[in-house]
Enzyme design. Structure first.
Site, short mmCIF file in Angstrom:
data_model
loop_
_atom_site.label_atom_id
_atom_site.label_comp_id
_atom_site.label_asym_id
_atom_site.label_seq_id
_atom_site.Cartn_x
_atom_site.Cartn_y
_atom_site.Cartn_z
N ASP A 15 -24.55 25.93 31.09
CA ASP A 15 -24.54 25.26 32.40
C ASP A 15 -25.97 24.95 32.83
O ASP A 15 -26.24 23.91 33.42
CB ASP A 15 -23.86 26.18 33.43
CG ASP A 15 -23.43 25.45 34.69
OD1 ASP A 15 -24.09 24.48 35.08
OD2 ASP A 15 -22.43 25.87 35.29
N HIS A 206 -17.68 31.44 40.09
CA HIS A 206 -18.80 30.69 39.48
C HIS A 206 -19.44 29.87 40.61
O HIS A 206 -18.96 28.80 40.98
CB HIS A 206 -18.17 29.79 38.40
CG HIS A 206 -19.10 28.89 37.67
ND1 HIS A 206 -19.48 29.09 36.36
CD2 HIS A 206 -19.70 27.73 38.03
CE1 HIS A 206 -20.27 28.11 35.97
NE2 HIS A 206 -20.41 27.26 36.96
N HIS A 208 -22.48 27.84 42.49
CA HIS A 208 -23.74 27.10 42.44
C HIS A 208 -24.40 27.28 43.81
O HIS A 208 -23.73 27.38 44.83
CB HIS A 208 -23.48 25.63 42.10
CG HIS A 208 -23.18 25.44 40.65
ND1 HIS A 208 -24.14 25.08 39.73
CD2 HIS A 208 -22.03 25.60 39.94
CE1 HIS A 208 -23.60 25.02 38.52
NE2 HIS A 208 -22.32 25.32 38.61
N CYS A 239 -23.77 20.27 37.12
CA CYS A 239 -22.94 19.38 36.31
C CYS A 239 -23.44 17.95 36.50
O CYS A 239 -23.45 17.44 37.62
CB CYS A 239 -21.48 19.50 36.74
SG CYS A 239 -20.43 18.33 35.89
P1 HMG Z 1 -13.77 10.21 25.93
O1 HMG Z 1 -14.79 9.17 25.70
O2 HMG Z 1 -12.64 9.92 26.87
O3 HMG Z 1 -13.20 10.70 24.52
O4 HMG Z 1 -14.50 11.52 26.41
P2 HMG Z 1 -12.14 10.09 23.56
O5 HMG Z 1 -11.14 11.16 23.27
O6 HMG Z 1 -11.62 8.77 24.08
O7 HMG Z 1 -13.01 9.81 22.25
C1 HMG Z 1 -14.03 8.81 22.21
C2 HMG Z 1 -14.96 9.09 21.04
O8 HMG Z 1 -15.62 10.32 21.25
C3 HMG Z 1 -14.24 9.26 19.69
O9 HMG Z 1 -15.13 8.78 18.68
C4 HMG Z 1 -14.12 10.75 19.54
O10 HMG Z 1 -14.05 11.17 18.20
C5 HMG Z 1 -15.42 11.22 20.17
P3 HMG Z 1 -14.88 7.37 17.96
O11 HMG Z 1 -13.52 7.50 17.33
O12 HMG Z 1 -14.91 6.36 19.07
O13 HMG Z 1 -16.04 7.28 17.01
N1 HMG Z 1 -15.30 12.58 20.72
C6 HMG Z 1 -16.08 13.63 20.44
N2 HMG Z 1 -17.17 13.77 19.66
C7 HMG Z 1 -17.73 15.02 19.58
N3 HMG Z 1 -17.27 16.10 20.26
C8 HMG Z 1 -16.19 15.97 21.05
C9 HMG Z 1 -15.57 14.70 21.17
N4 HMG Z 1 -14.51 14.27 21.87
C10 HMG Z 1 -14.34 12.97 21.59
N5 HMG Z 1 -15.71 17.04 21.72
C11 HMG Z 1 -14.67 13.90 26.70
C12 HMG Z 1 -13.74 12.68 26.77
C13 HMG Z 1 -13.92 15.06 27.35
C14 HMG Z 1 -14.98 14.21 25.26
C15 HMG Z 1 -15.97 13.56 27.47
O14 HMG Z 1 -15.61 13.14 28.74
C16 HMG Z 1 -16.89 14.75 27.59
O15 HMG Z 1 -17.46 15.19 26.60
N6 HMG Z 1 -17.04 15.29 28.80
C17 HMG Z 1 -17.83 16.51 29.02
C18 HMG Z 1 -18.70 16.41 30.23
C19 HMG Z 1 -19.39 17.73 30.44
O16 HMG Z 1 -19.75 18.42 29.49
N7 HMG Z 1 -19.60 18.11 31.72
C20 HMG Z 1 -20.27 19.34 32.07
C21 HMG Z 1 -19.47 20.57 31.77
S1 HMG Z 1 -18.27 21.00 33.03
C22 HMG Z 1 -19.21 21.84 34.22
O17 HMG Z 1 -20.40 21.88 34.17
C23 HMG Z 1 -18.49 22.64 35.28
C24 HMG Z 1 -18.53 24.15 35.02
O18 HMG Z 1 -19.85 24.65 34.93
C25 HMG Z 1 -17.82 24.91 36.17
C26 HMG Z 1 -18.31 24.47 37.55
O19 HMG Z 1 -19.50 24.58 37.83
O20 HMG Z 1 -17.45 24.03 38.31
C27 HMG Z 1 -17.76 24.49 33.72
MG MG Z 2 -21.13 25.18 36.64
#
Ligand code: HMG
Ligand code: MG
Length: 298
Positions: A15, A206, A208, A239
């Site tokens: 994070d 959790h 912030h 985030c």
């Molecule tokens: P998307 O673009 O909708 O994915 O992203 P998709 O399923 O349509 O796939 C598109 C392309 O991405 C494909 O490749 C997949 O293979 C590839 P292509 O066929 O076009 O060549 N792909 C991946 N490649 C590597 N690793 C993967 C992956 N998935 C698909 N895992 C997705 C959807 C969920 C993947 C995207 O939106 C994403 O990665 N989001 C994450 C954002 C993030 O990390 N945010 C921060 C974390 S959450 C947070 O901080 C909150 C927390 O701390 C708690 C709080 O504070 O509240 C937890």
């Molecule tokens: Mg967080």
């Protein structure tokens, strides 16, 4: 009134770093995690297997997990959004998988590109396959108090998502005040409602610290019997898909608060402060943690 001990889950390498624009070298991330492994923590969220275009900072997730010195008594966890992420996480032999989604529609769509209802089947498959592979599974619900897109979140919205995640087989749910808008009365309202349906042990909090309310919210949670908290060394974090989100409650500050209240954490405050200073060197800036500032001599 307060518990005898509290379990702290360190989320700084995930994070914390995900919100840093400047790429931190893999070797430096590994050095940070190895230091954290030496502070008494037994849980470290080390990275995430999300799309590397969405979070370039954590594109080296497999390498990080493969290069850290693992201790048998520490759980090394990572965020996993979908099956593609799970395959990468299993290849890196992660100990615990964390699935994540939001209580509010706006943040869920901005963060993982799907509606809440369309996220459930994706996470169901991840949870089922992770459990089948012998991993434990944690869940996160973000924006449990407020959302940068939709405004205030109701406790009923949180329960709707919690119910689905528990039914999938998630063992513990971490409730995130992602943008740090909550105050103790919000935490009271949320936990009073949820604990009518669930046990306190099923939740972690959790917080912030965007508006300086995180430690007050921790104390409010303690009085509801919550004994697991997430925090990040140095107080970094946020985030990138939640406008205005900033650092997690700092692990050093949380350890100080709890230990001074007579609540055991098992964490060596001095070593955690030194790790906070190390993090400052890595990021080449002063970090928000108050106890790291104390260690700096201020
Ligand atoms: P998307 O673009 O909708 O994915 O992203 P998709 O399923 O349509 O796939 C598109 C392309 O991405 C494909 O490749 C997949 O293979 C590839 P292509 O066929 O076009 O060549 N792909 C991946 N490649 C590597 N690793 C993967 C992956 N998935 C698909 N895992 C997705 C959807 C969920 C993947 C995207 O939106 C994403 O990665 N989001 C994450 C954002 C993030 O990390 N945010 C921060 C974390 S959450 C947070 O901080 C909150 C927390 O701390 C708690 C709080 O504070 O509240 C937890
Ligand atoms: Mg967080």
């Amino acid at each position: 009134m307060y518990p005898a001990s509290v379990h702290i889950k360190e989320v700084g390498p995930r994070d914390g770093l995900q919100n840093e624009a400047q790429f931190i070298r893999t070797a430096d991330k590994v050095a940070l995690i190895d230091r954290l492994s030496d502070t008494g923590l037994d849980y470290i969220e080390v990275t995430s297997f999300v799309h590397p275009t969405w979070i370039p900072q954590l594109a080296d997730a497999v390498e990080v997990l493969q290069q850290i010195k693992r201790r048998h008594n520490i759980t090394y966890a990572a965020l996993v959004p979908n099956m593609k992420g799970l395959y990468r996480a299993l290849e890196a032999d992660v100990d615990e998988v964390s699935v994540f989604m939001s209580a509010s529609e706006g943040h869920n769509r901005a963060n993982i590109n799907k509606s809440i209802d369309n996220t459930f089947p994706v996470l169901q498959e991840v949870v089922t396959e992770a459990l089948a592979a012998g991993k434990t599974v944690r869940g996160y619900i973000s924006t449990v108090i407020g959302c940068p897109y939709d405004g205030k979140t109701s406790p009923e919205q949180v329960r709707y998502v919690a119910e689905h995640l528990f039914e999938m087989g998630v063992q513990q749910l971490s409730l995130g005040d992602t943008i740090g808008v909550g105050v103790p009365t919000d935490v009271d309202a949320l936990l009073t409602y949820l604990l009518e349906y669930y046990e306190a042990e099923q939740f972690a909090m959790h917080f912030h610290d965007t508006r300086g309310t995180a430690l007050a919210n921790v104390v409010a949670s303690l009085s509801h019997g919550i004994t697991t908290f997430d925090s990040a060394v140095g107080g970094i974090g946020g985030c990138p898909y939640a406008r205005g989100a900033s650092g997690n409650v700092a692990t050093e500050d949380l350890v100080y608060l709890l230990e001074q209240m007579g609540i055991e954490t098992g964490i060596d405050l001095g070593k955690m402060q030194q790790t906070g200073l190390f993090m400052e060197q890595l990021l080449q800036k002063e970090l928000p943690s108050k106890l790291t500032a104390v260690a700096r001599g201020e």
